[in-house]
Design an enzyme around this catalytic site. Sequence first.
Site, mmCIF file in Angstrom:
data_model
loop_
_atom_site.group_PDB
_atom_site.id
_atom_site.type_symbol
_atom_site.label_atom_id
_atom_site.label_comp_id
_atom_site.label_asym_id
_atom_site.label_seq_id
_atom_site.Cartn_x
_atom_site.Cartn_y
_atom_site.Cartn_z
ATOM 1 N N GLY A 39 0.763 -1.331 0.060
ATOM 2 C CA GLY A 39 -0.340 0.077 -0.198
ATOM 3 C C GLY A 39 0.748 0.539 0.205
ATOM 4 O O GLY A 39 0.282 2.336 -0.241
ATOM 5 N N GLU A 73 16.645 7.737 -8.163
ATOM 6 C CA GLU A 73 17.262 7.474 -7.225
ATOM 7 C C GLU A 73 18.905 8.152 -6.807
ATOM 8 O O GLU A 73 18.967 9.055 -5.872
ATOM 9 C CB GLU A 73 17.275 6.029 -6.261
ATOM 10 C CG GLU A 73 15.958 5.861 -6.387
ATOM 11 C CD GLU A 73 15.364 3.757 -5.652
ATOM 12 O OE1 GLU A 73 17.173 3.592 -5.062
ATOM 13 O OE2 GLU A 73 14.696 3.481 -5.801
#
Length: 167
Positions: A39, A73
Amino acid sequence: MDVTKNAKKLILPTCPNHLFSSQKLGFHPFLDNKTLKPGDKLFDKINSAILESKIGLALISPRYCDSYFCLHELALLMECRKKVIPLFVDIKPSQLRVINNGKWTLEDHHRFKFAIEEAKYTVGLTFNSSQGNFSDIVTSASDIIIESLIELEDEELKMQHSYLPIS
């Protein structure tokens, strides 16, 4: 977060476990496979971890430049001027290339190219899997990260003390 790990998933299965054990020393690594929960929004969590981190470990393999996530990243780490320790696995820095595959925006392509160029010219560690013991390089990288974190904390303390009024 003190440390973020940046790597293409298919490599180095033992490294995250070794870094994650550094929590015992008071450091807090962010490792996606250990930290993220079902989630969670990937970019929200990863970007937040990078912004909160002090050091990034970039595990750069031959397929690293194929990964949007890895390049994003790395670019964010570089843009935030974080200390980045590159670990080149089965690739030489001079071999790194960011090729615009048509899936990325022109802005992302420029960000990624800049980040890879910065990583190429940052002193890092190298590992050749056909000739070395991976646990040795993981131990070495962990030691360097811990030393770097201690140095950064010492610098922060010095900065705090330099702003204190003299009585």
